[in-house]
Scaffold this motif. Structure first.
Motif, PDB file in Angstrom:
ATOM      1  N   VAL A 222      41.451 -89.514  77.874  1.00 44.28           N
ATOM      2  CA  VAL A 222      41.101 -90.073  79.180  1.00 44.28           C
ATOM      3  C   VAL A 222      42.287 -89.885  80.122  1.00 44.28           C
ATOM      4  O   VAL A 222      43.422 -90.252  79.790  1.00 44.28           O
ATOM      5  CB  VAL A 222      40.752 -91.576  79.065  1.00 44.28           C
ATOM      6  CG1 VAL A 222      40.449 -92.170  80.426  1.00 44.28           C
ATOM      7  CG2 VAL A 222      39.580 -91.772  78.115  1.00 44.28           C
ATOM      8  N   GLU A 223      42.022 -89.294  81.282  1.00 51.18           N
ATOM      9  CA  GLU A 223      43.047 -89.111  82.302  1.00 51.18           C
ATOM     10  C   GLU A 223      43.104 -90.384  83.152  1.00 51.18           C
ATOM     11  O   GLU A 223      42.076 -90.843  83.651  1.00 51.18           O
ATOM     12  CB  GLU A 223      42.680 -87.917  83.174  1.00 51.18           C
ATOM     13  CG  GLU A 223      43.665 -87.608  84.269  1.00 51.18           C
ATOM     14  CD  GLU A 223      43.209 -86.457  85.137  1.00 51.18           C
ATOM     15  OE1 GLU A 223      44.054 -85.625  85.467  1.00 51.18           O
ATOM     16  OE2 GLU A 223      42.009 -86.407  85.496  1.00 51.18           O
ATOM     17  N   ALA A 224      44.310 -90.939  83.296  1.00 50.98           N
ATOM     18  CA  ALA A 224      44.462 -92.188  84.042  1.00 50.98           C
ATOM     19  C   ALA A 224      45.868 -92.276  84.622  1.00 50.98           C
ATOM     20  O   ALA A 224      46.725 -91.445  84.326  1.00 50.98           O
ATOM     21  CB  ALA A 224      44.196 -93.380  83.130  1.00 50.98           C
ATOM     22  N   GLU A 225      46.073 -93.278  85.434  1.00 50.19           N
ATOM     23  CA  GLU A 225      47.400 -93.527  85.973  1.00 50.19           C
ATOM     24  C   GLU A 225      48.289 -94.069  84.854  1.00 50.19           C
ATOM     25  O   GLU A 225      47.836 -94.836  84.001  1.00 50.19           O
ATOM     26  CB  GLU A 225      47.316 -94.505  87.133  1.00 50.19           C
ATOM     27  CG  GLU A 225      46.576 -93.923  88.320  1.00 50.19           C
ATOM     28  CD  GLU A 225      46.424 -94.887  89.480  1.00 50.19           C
ATOM     29  OE1 GLU A 225      46.931 -96.022  89.412  1.00 50.19           O
ATOM     30  OE2 GLU A 225      45.781 -94.488  90.473  1.00 50.19           O
ATOM     31  N   ALA A 226      49.557 -93.666  84.868  1.00 50.49           N
ATOM     32  CA  ALA A 226      50.473 -94.008  83.775  1.00 50.49           C
ATOM     33  C   ALA A 226      50.594 -95.513  83.560  1.00 50.49           C
ATOM     34  O   ALA A 226      50.645 -95.971  82.417  1.00 50.49           O
ATOM     35  CB  ALA A 226      51.843 -93.381  84.038  1.00 50.49           C
ATOM     36  N   HIS A 227      50.612 -96.295  84.627  1.00 49.64           N
ATOM     37  CA  HIS A 227      50.777 -97.746  84.465  1.00 49.64           C
ATOM     38  C   HIS A 227      49.538 -98.406  83.858  1.00 49.64           C
ATOM     39  O   HIS A 227      49.618 -99.546  83.391  1.00 49.64           O
ATOM     40  CB  HIS A 227      51.167 -98.410  85.792  1.00 49.64           C
ATOM     41  CG  HIS A 227      50.131 -98.278  86.869  1.00 49.64           C
ATOM     42  ND1 HIS A 227      49.070 -99.129  86.992  1.00 49.64           N
ATOM     43  CD2 HIS A 227      50.011 -97.361  87.864  1.00 49.64           C
ATOM     44  CE1 HIS A 227      48.320 -98.761  88.024  1.00 49.64           C
ATOM     45  NE2 HIS A 227      48.867 -97.689  88.572  1.00 49.64           N
ATOM     46  N   ASP A 228      48.389 -97.710  83.826  1.00 50.67           N
ATOM     47  CA  ASP A 228      47.179 -98.260  83.210  1.00 50.67           C
ATOM     48  C   ASP A 228      47.048 -97.902  81.730  1.00 50.67           C
ATOM     49  O   ASP A 228      46.161 -98.423  81.044  1.00 50.67           O
ATOM     50  CB  ASP A 228      45.935 -97.757  83.951  1.00 50.67           C
ATOM     51  CG  ASP A 228      45.768 -98.393  85.316  1.00 50.67           C
ATOM     52  OD1 ASP A 228      46.236 -99.537  85.493  1.00 50.67           O
ATOM     53  OD2 ASP A 228      45.175 -97.753  86.199  1.00 50.67           O
ATOM     54  N   ALA A 229      47.902 -97.031  81.220  1.00 48.06           N
ATOM     55  CA  ALA A 229      47.791 -96.562  79.834  1.00 48.06           C
ATOM     56  C   ALA A 229      47.793 -97.697  78.807  1.00 48.06           C
ATOM     57  O   ALA A 229      46.971 -97.685  77.884  1.00 48.06           O
ATOM     58  CB  ALA A 229      48.873 -95.534  79.525  1.00 48.06           C
TER      59      ALA A 229
ATOM     60  N   SER B 215      30.058 -85.453  82.655  1.00 49.15           N
ATOM     61  CA  SER B 215      29.692 -86.452  83.664  1.00 49.15           C
ATOM     62  C   SER B 215      29.309 -87.777  83.012  1.00 49.15           C
ATOM     63  O   SER B 215      29.704 -88.851  83.486  1.00 49.15           O
ATOM     64  CB  SER B 215      28.527 -85.945  84.509  1.00 49.15           C
ATOM     65  OG  SER B 215      28.910 -84.821  85.238  1.00 49.15           O
ATOM     66  N   ALA B 216      28.541 -87.715  81.941  1.00 48.66           N
ATOM     67  CA  ALA B 216      28.127 -88.941  81.244  1.00 48.66           C
ATOM     68  C   ALA B 216      29.325 -89.629  80.588  1.00 48.66           C
ATOM     69  O   ALA B 216      29.419 -90.870  80.602  1.00 48.66           O
ATOM     70  CB  ALA B 216      27.055 -88.621  80.213  1.00 48.66           C
ATOM     71  N   LEU B 217      30.246 -88.862  80.026  1.00 48.03           N
ATOM     72  CA  LEU B 217      31.439 -89.457  79.416  1.00 48.03           C
ATOM     73  C   LEU B 217      32.299 -90.140  80.482  1.00 48.03           C
ATOM     74  O   LEU B 217      32.818 -91.239  80.272  1.00 48.03           O
ATOM     75  CB  LEU B 217      32.258 -88.389  78.686  1.00 48.03           C
ATOM     76  CG  LEU B 217      31.658 -87.860  77.389  1.00 48.03           C
ATOM     77  CD1 LEU B 217      32.429 -86.633  76.907  1.00 48.03           C
ATOM     78  CD2 LEU B 217      31.629 -88.927  76.311  1.00 48.03           C
ATOM     79  N   ARG B 218      32.435 -89.519  81.626  1.00 44.49           N
ATOM     80  CA  ARG B 218      33.235 -90.103  82.712  1.00 44.49           C
ATOM     81  C   ARG B 218      32.584 -91.392  83.222  1.00 44.49           C
ATOM     82  O   ARG B 218      33.266 -92.383  83.477  1.00 44.49           O
ATOM     83  CB  ARG B 218      33.389 -89.105  83.848  1.00 44.49           C
ATOM     84  CG  ARG B 218      34.337 -89.595  84.916  1.00 44.49           C
ATOM     85  CD  ARG B 218      34.798 -88.435  85.798  1.00 44.49           C
ATOM     86  NE  ARG B 218      35.885 -88.862  86.644  1.00 44.49           N
ATOM     87  CZ  ARG B 218      35.740 -89.242  87.905  1.00 44.49           C
ATOM     88  NH1 ARG B 218      34.552 -89.243  88.459  1.00 44.49           N
ATOM     89  NH2 ARG B 218      36.769 -89.611  88.615  1.00 44.49           N
ATOM     90  N   ALA B 219      31.265 -91.381  83.354  1.00 39.67           N
ATOM     91  CA  ALA B 219      30.556 -92.587  83.791  1.00 39.67           C
ATOM     92  C   ALA B 219      30.741 -93.715  82.781  1.00 39.67           C
ATOM     93  O   ALA B 219      30.930 -94.881  83.166  1.00 39.67           O
ATOM     94  CB  ALA B 219      29.081 -92.286  84.003  1.00 39.67           C
ATOM     95  N   ALA B 220      30.709 -93.384  81.487  1.00 38.25           N
ATOM     96  CA  ALA B 220      30.910 -94.400  80.456  1.00 38.25           C
ATOM     97  C   ALA B 220      32.328 -94.962  80.522  1.00 38.25           C
ATOM     98  O   ALA B 220      32.534 -96.174  80.377  1.00 38.25           O
ATOM     99  CB  ALA B 220      30.642 -93.801  79.072  1.00 38.25           C
ATOM    100  N   ALA B 221      33.315 -94.089  80.759  1.00 31.82           N
ATOM    101  CA  ALA B 221      34.700 -94.554  80.870  1.00 31.82           C
ATOM    102  C   ALA B 221      34.861 -95.471  82.078  1.00 31.82           C
ATOM    103  O   ALA B 221      35.527 -96.505  82.002  1.00 31.82           O
ATOM    104  CB  ALA B 221      35.649 -93.366  80.977  1.00 31.82           C
ATOM    105  N   LYS B 222      34.242 -95.099  83.195  1.00 32.16           N
ATOM    106  CA  LYS B 222      34.338 -95.928  84.406  1.00 32.16           C
ATOM    107  C   LYS B 222      33.676 -97.284  84.184  1.00 32.16           C
ATOM    108  O   LYS B 222      34.122 -98.292  84.725  1.00 32.16           O
ATOM    109  CB  LYS B 222      33.708 -95.198  85.582  1.00 32.16           C
ATOM    110  CG  LYS B 222      34.543 -94.019  86.056  1.00 32.16           C
ATOM    111  CD  LYS B 222      33.898 -93.320  87.198  1.00 32.16           C
ATOM    112  CE  LYS B 222      34.119 -94.169  88.416  1.00 32.16           C
ATOM    113  NZ  LYS B 222      33.963 -93.472  89.672  1.00 32.16           N
ATOM    114  N   GLU B 223      32.605 -97.317  83.388  1.00 30.98           N
ATOM    115  CA  GLU B 223      31.925 -98.581  83.117  1.00 30.98           C
ATOM    116  C   GLU B 223      32.807 -99.509  82.288  1.00 30.98           C
ATOM    117  O   GLU B 223      32.876-100.711  82.541  1.00 30.98           O
ATOM    118  CB  GLU B 223      30.613 -98.301  82.383  1.00 30.98           C
ATOM    119  CG  GLU B 223      29.767 -99.525  82.189  1.00 30.98           C
ATOM    120  CD  GLU B 223      28.432 -99.180  81.554  1.00 30.98           C
ATOM    121  OE1 GLU B 223      28.045 -99.883  80.603  1.00 30.98           O
ATOM    122  OE2 GLU B 223      27.787 -98.219  81.999  1.00 30.98           O
TER     123      GLU B 223
END
Length: 187
Positions: free
Chosen positions: A110-117, A159-167
């Motif tokens: 999952v790509e995210a901001e470093a402070h959220d890791a 797209s479905a994986l990204r939506a699941a991660a956002k959820e």
């Protein structure tokens, strides 16, 4: 001598892969042919269905980034970006007539901001659960059949994986869900 053997093996593998590549799916191939009336050119990059919302052209240039349009709609990640890998690969069975006919193994990050890791690390069990649901649904709808690593099937899965991660990570910005490895083993 070992280098020559390795090069011969590599060449044979590439040749076999090209020779055994499945034919394009009929609906995708038919959709990408030029219109028959008066030699007009194919449709532009996007078209509007009856609902009015633009849809990406499935026949866009082969080298084009299929995920660029989706990424452009989302706000960019701010600050330092990191990739949080999900430690164990996902194993997805493929069924036909109530029998397992293949297994697909997928590794994700999952790509995210470093402070959220650190917070994402704590939510890995929920992410795994959501990602497994997405991949089971994708498998049951034929998403891993045929040539599944290119075109529309892979775009739908990402797209479905990204939506699941956002959820799961609702208040945290999420970049992409990267498929770092994918393999299918037929039985």
């Amino acid at each position: 001598m070992p280098v020559v053997i390795a090069l011969v093996g590599l060449g044979a593998g590439v040749g076999a892969g090209l020779a055994l590549k499945p034919a394009p799916e009929p609906e995708e191939a038919a959709a990408c042919t030029a219109p028959a009336d008066h030699g007009e050119a194919a449709a532009p990059e996007a078209h509007a269905p009856a609902g009015g919302e633009a849809v990406a052209d499935p026949c866009a240039a082969e080298g084009a980034d299929a995920f660029a349009a989706a990424a452009a709609k989302e706000p960019a990640l701010e600050g330092e970006v990191t990739y949080v890998p999900l430690d164990k690969p996902f194993v997805v069975p493929i069924f036909k007539d109530d029998k397992v006919t293949a297994m697909v193994v997928v590794s994700l990050a999952v790509e995210a901001e470093a402070h959220d890791a650190p917070q994402i690390e704590g939510l890995k069990p929920r992410l795994r659960d959501s990602f497994l649901k997405v991949m089971f649904r994708h498998a049951n709808s034929g998403g891993f059949d045929g040539s599944f690593t290119g075109g529309r099937k892979m775009e739908d899965l990402k797209s479905a994986l990204r939506a699941a991660a956002k959820e799961v990570l609702h208040e945290k910005p999420v970049g992409e869900v990267l498929i770092t490895e994918i393999a299918r083993q037929d039985s």
